[in-house]
Structure formats: C-alpha cells, structure tokens
Design a protein around this motif. Structure first.
Motif: not given
Lengths: 641, 295
Positions: A1-28
């Motif tokens: 299943m394809e990641s939609v991150f490449s479509a999401l990434e250009p939107l992230l600089p335009r929103v508040a607290k983009p870090v909440q949408y990136i995942g990559g948490e320790l132990n995930s």
C-alpha cells in the motif's frame, strides 16, 4: 500500500505543529503491508497531543503488532487547518507510521473516551473516503469498530459504525483478528463478516437490532432482527492484569503531548461506588496488578522510553491494597535517578502524607489534587463520595506542614438534588483549606485552586435516570460561588476558580444518553462545520441547538427531552440491550438511595451488596495484599566509562 | 520554601560537570518538522536511555545539562546542528556518538562528537553564519538566478515575519553573504540523492523544474531564516514557488574573509566522523565552477 506522505509533505509547512503528523515515534512499528493477513488502523479521534498518551490505544497497538501476521497503525484527528488543505489537495486521511490511507485497512478501530469526539469520527471517515453510514459501505471498505467507555451507549453513532466492543479490549481485538484471518469483508463479503462479528462476545452490531418508538417519542422496544444477535450484549472483562503487561514499550512522541510518562495501570475497576462515575460502574470488579508485575512494567518501560516520570494509573490509585509498598519500592529503586512518581487519581481518605513523601522523594513536588466533588456533606452523600471535610482539612494541613504550597480541588456542579447552598458550600471548604494551610505552614502564600466541571448523567450509572441540570442554572450557581469565595478578600485572593460554562456539558449529555435519532444531529452539526467539540475554542453551541431543533423536533423529541428530563423506572433506555454487568434493579435502588441521601459502602472492605457484576461476568474482586516487596535495582551505566 | 531535608533532591546533590562533549547531528526527512523543543526533549530521553553519565542542574527540578546553539527553524532540515553535553565523568566521544545515535529517533542522526576542555569557548563564539541549501521544486534555475541577482543588487531588503511576540522585521540582504546556484548540482542531487519518502529532501519528479541555491547567511538578531530569504525573493522579483521550498542547513561556523565557514570542531577534533555517511547532503564546497551571484 502506497504511502501518501509525498502528497502530505508539501502541506505540512503550512499547518500548525506539523510534527504531530509525521509519526516516527520511538517504539512505533511499521510492518510490511503485503505480509500481513489482518490490518488494523487504530484511531483516537482527538488531537494527537491528547490521543498519543492514551493507554487503551497503546495497549491494543502493541498487542496487535505482536502478532506476526497482523499489522496495526495509528491515526489521530487532523486539525481544521490540515483538513482544509487535505480536501483541497485530495489527500486521504492517513496513519502516522507509514502514512497509509485509512480506507485500505481491514478494520478502523476508533476509541471513544468521550462523546464529544463523535464529529471527529465523521471527519475521519469522510477524509478517508469511507461512507459515513455503515449501510452504505461495501466489501472494499474497512469495518468501523468503536470502543472505549463512551460506547457503553453507542446508539447516537449506531448508524456510523459497523460494530462496538463493550468493555476491556485486549481479548476482543484478538478474537476479531482471528475471525478476520478466516476471511475479511473483501474475501467473504461484508454481510458474512458482520454476522461473524456479532458472534464474538462483547461485540455489538447495531444493524442487527431494530429500535421502535412510541407516538410520544419514547422507545418502545429494541429487538434483534437476526438469530445471530444476542438479546443483550455483555461486556468483556480482562480477568488477570498480570497476563497483559501492556504497554511494554510505550510510545514516545516527538511532539509535546498532555502526558509524557511511563504509565502503569495498577488496577482496573473501582468499587467506591461514586454514583456520578461511569468509569467506576462499567469497569467493575476491581482487579489489581501485582507488585512484581508493576515493578517489571516500570523497569522495562523506563528502559524502553527514557521517560522521567512514572504514572501509577487507576480510577483511585491510593486504593491499591499495596500502594505503600509500591511507592516505597519504586522510590527506593529509582533513588538518585531523577525519576518521579505520580498518582493521578487520589482520594482524600486513602491518602496519607507518607505516601505523598514517597511519591515526591526523587523529584519535583508538584501540587496535590483531590476530588471531593461535592461542597456539602449532604450532596456528597447523594453522590456517594464519602469524604468528610475533617479528612480533607486534616490531609491538606499535613501536606502544607510538609512543604506543599498548593492544593487543587475538583468539584461538580449540577448534581441531582443540588441546591445553591450545596454549591456555595464549596466556598466554605476553600476558605477553610486556606486557613488550615496558613496555620500549618506558617505562611500566607498558600494556594487553593477550585476546578469545577458540569455534571453529565451517564448510562449504566444510578444517575442514568436523572434530569441533567440546565446550563443557565449551572452558570448562575457558579457566579454565586465566585462571589461567595470573594466575600473574604484575604482568603479569596489565594483561591483560584476554574470552570467552563454549562453548555458543552449539556451537549455531552445529549450524546451520552441519546438514542439512534441523535445520529442525525451529529451529522448535521458536522456538515455545518462542527469539529473538535471537546475544545472550547472549537465548540459551537449554536450549531448543536440548531441541529437538534431541526432534526429532533419533527420526531416529537428535543434537546431538553434527552437531557433535562428525568426518566421513569419503566422507560426503555437506549442502552437496555447492552449489559455492563450491573443489575438494573440494583442501579434503580441505588438511585433511590441517592435521592434519599443514603450512602453505600465499598464492597472491597464490606460485604457484597449485589450490584450484579461478579456473577454476571464470572469474575471476582481481586485485591492483595501479597506481602511481597520490590527489590531495588542498581542502575547500570551502559555507555559510560 | 521547605527545608532542604524535606525536598528529597537535597539528599542527592547533583554531581558536578567533569567533562564536556560537543555533538553535531542532523535533522533529516520527516524530522525537519520537529521543533527545537521537540528535538531537545528527545535528546533528554536519549541520554537517559543510553545511560550516559550526564550532569544535571541543581535545585528543585534538576535538568540534564544540554546546551544548544542556534537551532534550525521548524520545517528546515539540517546537517549541522550542535549540542553540548555536560558529563559527570569522561566518555569516549565515538562511543557516546554511537550510543546516542542508536536511541534517537530515525532522522535525528548523530554525525560526530568531540570532547572539549571544560574552559573552552562557548559554541556560540564559534558560529556566526550558516550555509543553507534551498530547493525550489517547480521553479526553473534561470528564474531563480534572475531573482537572486536582483536581490543581491539591492542595498537593503527588509521582510516582515509574524512571530508569537508580534511582527519582526529583518534585513535579508544585509545577512546574505553569498549565493551560489548550479544546474549541475541540481541534476546530481536529483539523480544521486536519497530515496523519496525516506529523507524527504527530494522526490520531485521533474528534475528540470527544481532550482537549487546555496546561500551563506550571517547570523543576525533577529535571525534571517530560509523563509525570509524566500520572502525577499518574492518581494524583489515576484518569484512564487508553486510548492513550499525545502531548506537544508548544510553547515555552521565562523565566516572567514572569503565568505567561507570555519568548522566549529576544527580546533578540537581528534576523531573522525562516527555518523552514517550521507552523500546527498554533504556540504558542497564553494568550488570555482559555481557561478557566484555575489560575494
């Protein structure tokens, strides 16, 4: 299943607290899509900062990912700024680990701690391209399965979910997974999967029940429309917590969240019997985790996370039969390691200053928080929160004498039988706390913060029949209380008062005790832009009253009918077919006791009063003491020297 | 205040700082969206998980002694972030670097660690400028070159930025030391760069329509950020990138009189890099075949 991150990434600089949408948490965990037989998306339908620390979701996430052939990823509600950009750029709702679209999963499991997240469910479904109504979904869409305390009455969202799981989720998600291993809706068809779901203990499939109404608007009957659906669905109960030591590796977010600590649930259930408390009623009986089990979870969790705080969670943590041994054992073990302990829910009468000293031994000493809930002795008997004012004053005096400078007290307003006098009594309590604090500490600058919530009657409690207090009365009482606190400025200036107006509580009341007709209100509010109703800056009362008027009044009912109306004993409540283990007659008797201001004991230490849970769930109260102690560990330096 | 014996912390006085290590690390891929506070918290947890003998501040709420220099803004990637760690006993820098890297989230990658004398000059004294790479997908290199030339030709260019403390005005032109841009680099990065989605730096399918510039920016107060440089290009030449450009800090250091940056670790380095090599974002030397738009 394809990641939609490449479509999401250009939107992230335009929103508040983009870090909440990136995942990559320790132990995930990110697994190979193609190798998984069953794929779960687990969603907490509120902001990431609230949802990430949620224990329930974290437990299920780890449990499912431990199964070699199961993949589980997480999703959280997106804020309106990102939602707008996702709509504009056609980016579907995604999971945070691998940014896979929600509609690709077999199951979308949604955890509802509060009813005010219902509109966020609709946002997520819509952004994911999943039809809002279960009846419109096909074999290609995920099963939408709800869980959490709110779904002990899932009727307001019955049209939007395929199933609800009542009670503890650990075994239920594994049972659902087993069923899906034999075939998902994509292979055996949706109808077949729903039938198999209904056969799993604790799983409620709303489509298999017909609700009929009388001309006066009351429910006439709730009956199964197929032989596979049981008359009543009984909640699941995880019997032995030591068999389920989750989370083992807690998620550690990059983003700042509301709780950043290693949390261990030290027991589940509560038999204090506070009549307002839905959690205390629906999670019975008490099941304690053992001292050794707690010690091992803390040790492994701290190692895996790097957290500096250990939270000992439960509905009333100081009630664990070995709480003194637990806190002393942990404080000894982590002496000198900058590790703090916290006991988030503590009763005044179960609290003593030795306990307070242990929990603050290795770190900062934050404020103490207690929840007397009612200002007068009378109202405390009504709600069965049997804390005497002398206990409270004695406890806070000891705390102030031992160096604490601040206590926070939680109260409720709008309780059944409540009068102005009951609420004004809160001012007297706060005044006496300040006086006692000054006397005990010899200082003038002690603080007391009064935090007040509006009472919402909840299903499966003795107050499920009560009339909810209207917001104007609540607001009026709180205005009078503020004035009463300030009658003595020398005391009042050391007292803070926090409260919200009564309007969100009324809507929470509609969603808590509503039936299937309330689903139309939720959808209408959502279509009008309703989002994040648990957040005061997003909550829009007008949306709700408008939608309730438009959708309910043509059916002969109303917002008031669902909230400020008292129910009679023979009324068919919308959750009649959902069994929390409590005997309805016992609940009614307890309601009558409440109206007579008669208290009820705690069955852990007094004889059984037949609430019905233990026989109906095949369980029993499990309390210690085991007589063991925690062995201190010597901290080992890995990279040093 | 409570007496000392009441407070618990006084019974365990924090051991003093006996050694200091400086760490250079990268913020890559998705981790560019982490704020400085997020990164700082993840380091505080990482030093605990790695069981490093980190010194703590004294007092009521002891904190690990980590000091930061000039963190890159949220949204920008970086190959040159610096943190100084106070230790209660010496730890060999290569071991510290790999122990830390192993417990930090993917995308926060430790590149190098060096031990420094306790009395060494502060990191801030070794850094007064950054070299940034800005990638502008959807912008032609000649468009960018024209805009940069126009910007470098003006004497002053003030842009305004909204901050939580109100609006701030910065002179972008005054902070810009030099800008290079080169189509060869463009193609090289597109062809040889890391995989899309892993690092997030590239992934723009149309190589011909991604202009790239490298800018040396002097540290000013308030700081000129990559966003400000872009705002200046918008103001001076009407450049309007169709998607948000991507900024990566390649290096920090002290400016010499030829506009080059001296490595803050240069004087103290005794070991070589311990971090993973990452060819796509190695600091590009200011080589002679690049076209200098200004100096």
């Amino acid at each position: 299943m394809e990641s939609v991150f490449s479509a999401l990434e250009p939107l992230l600089p335009r929103v508040a607290k983009p870090v909440q949408y990136i995942g990559g948490e320790l132990n995930s965990t990110t697994k190979d899509w193609g190798e998984a037989a069953v794929r779960w998306a687990l969603m907490y339908p509120d902001a990431y900062e609230v949802g990430l620390p949620n224990q329930g979701l974290m437990i299920l996430y780890e449990l499912l990912n431990e199964q070699p052939d199961v993949l589980a990823e997480r999703a959280y509600a997106v804020w309106p700024d990102l939602e707008a950009l996702m709509r504009e750029h056609r980016v579907p709702h995604f999971t945070v680990e691998a940014h896979r679209p929600l509609d690709a999963f077999d199951v979308l499991g949604v955890s509802f701690a509060t009813e005010l997240c219902y509109t966020n469910l609709l946002t997520a479904l819509d952004l994911a391209g999943i039809p809002l109504r279960a009846a419109d979904r096909g074999d290609e869409h995920p099963l939408v399965v709800a869980g959490g305390h709110a779904v002990f009455n899932p009727e307001p969202i019955a049209d939007f979910i395929d199933a609800a799981v009542l009670g503890d989720g650990e075994q239920a998600v594994l049972d659902i997974t087993d069923m899906l291993r034999r075939g998902t809706q994509r292979t055996v068809g949706r109808a077949e999967v729903l039938t198999r779901l209904a056969d799993i203990d604790g799983v409620y499939v709303p489509a298999f029940y017909n609700v009929s109404y009388r001309p006066d608007g009351h429910i006439e009957s709730i009956v199964p429309n197929t032989s596979v659906a049981p008359e009543r669905v009984t909640k699941r109960t995880t019997v032995d917590l030591d068999e389920w030591p989750y989370p083992k590796r807690p998620l550690v977010p990059m983003a700042e969240t509301v709780h950043e600590r290693m949390s261990v649930e030290i027991f589940r259930g509560c038999t204090r019997g506070c009549r307002f408390c839905q959690a205390g009623m629906i999670t019975r009986p008490v099941r304690e985790r053992s001292l050794a089990g707690i010690g091992e979870m803390v040790e492994r969790g701290l190692e895996a996370s790097g957290f500096t705080e250990v939270g000992l969670l439960s509905l009333s943590s100081a009630d664990h039969s070995e709480i003194a041994e637990i806190t002393k054992g942990l404080a000894d073990r982590y002496e000198g390691t900058h590790t703090t302990l916290s006991l988030p829910s503590t009763r005044v009468d179960a609290f003593n200053i030795d306990l307070a000293n242990e929990i603050s031994r290795n770190g900062r000493r934050s404020g103490l928080t207690f929840a007397p809930e009612g200002g007068s002795e009378r109202i405390r008997r009504v709600i069965n929160k049997m804390v005497s004012e002398e206990d409270l004053i004695r406890t806070v005096s000891a705390a102030f004498a031992h160096g604490w400078r601040q206590v926070k007290l939680y109260f409720m307003c709008g309780l059944p039988t409540e009068t102005d006098e009951d609420v004004l009594a809160i001012a007297g309590v706060a005044h006496r706390v300040i006086k006692a604090g000054r006397a005990a500490s010899g200082r003038n600058d002690v603080r007391c913060t009064i935090s007040i919530g509006g009472f919402v009657p909840k299903p499966h409690t003795p107050f499920q029949w009560a009339a909810q207090c209207d917001p104007d009365t609540v607001d009026d009482r709180l205005r009078k209380l503020r004035a009463a606190i300030n009658t003595d400025r020398r005391l009042g200036r050391n007292i803070g008062m926090r409260y919200h107006d009564g309007k969100p509580a009324l809507i929470e009341g509609l969603l808590s005790r509503g039936d299937r007709r309330v689903g139309r209100v939720i959808e209408r509010v959502w279509r009008a832009g309703g989002r994040f109703d648990g957040w005061s800056e997003h909550f829009d009362y007008q949306h709700w009253t408008d939608a309730a008027a438009a959708e309910l009044e043509p059916l002969g009912v109303s917002l008031a009918w669902f909230t400020t109306r008292a129910r009679l004993k023979d009324e068919v409540l919308p959750w009649r077919h959902l069994d929390s283990g409590l005997d309805p007659d016992w609940l009614w008797d307890d309601w009558q006791d409440a109206l007579a201001a008669r208290e009820q004991d705690d069955c852990r230490w007094t004889p059984c009063f037949d609430c019905g849970v233990c026989p109906s769930t095949g369980t029993d109260i499990q309390v210690g003491p085991s007589g063991t102690v925690l062995i201190p560990l010597t901290p080992v330096s890995v990279a040093g020297d | 205040m409570p007496s000392g014996s009441d407070r618990g912390v006084a019974a365990n006085p924090a051991p003093p700082t006996m050694a200091k290590v400086r760490v250079r690390f990268a913020r890559r891929g998705r981790m560019r969206f982490a704020s400085h506070r997020d990164v700082a918290r993840s380091f505080e947890r990482a030093v605990r998980r790695a069981a490093l003998p980190v010194a703590h501040s004294h007092g009521f709420s002891p904190r690990p002694r980590l000091s930061w220099a000039n963190p890159a803004p949220t949204g920008a990637a970086s190959e040159a972030e610096y943190v100084e760690i106070g230790l209660t006993c010496p730890v060999a820098p290569p071991g510290l670097a790999s122990a830390l890297d192993a417990v930090l989230p993917e995308g926060i990658d430790v590149l190098e660690a060096i031990e420094i004398p306790l009395g060494a000059p502060a990191l801030a004294e070794l850094i007064n400028a950054s070299r940034w790479r800005l990638e502008l997908p959807g912008v032609r290199p000649d468009e960018l070159a024209a805009a940069v030339t126009a910007l470098m030709a003006v004497g002053e260019l003030v842009v305004e930025r909204a901050t939580k403390d109100g609006r701030r005005r910065v002179d972008v032109r005054a902070a810009l030391v030099r800008v290079t841009f080169d189509e060869a680099i463009t193609n090289e990065v597109i062809v040889d760069g890391p995989q899309p989605g892993v690092d997030g730096v590239v992934g723009h399918s149309d190589a011909a329509r991604c202009a790239i510039m490298t800018a040396v920016v002097r540290q000013t107060i308030p700081a000129v950020r990559p966003d400000d440089v872009l705002a200046a290009l918008v103001a001076v030449a009407g450049l309007r990138p169709p998607v948000p450009p991507m900024a990566t800090r390649l290096a920090q250091g002290l400016l010499d009189d030829r506009g080059r940056l001296a490595d803050p670790f240069g004087a103290d380095r005794v070991t070589t890099s311990t971090g993973p090599a990452w060819s796509g974002a190695q600091p590009a030397p200011a080589v002679s075949d690049q076209h200098d738009a200004a100096s």
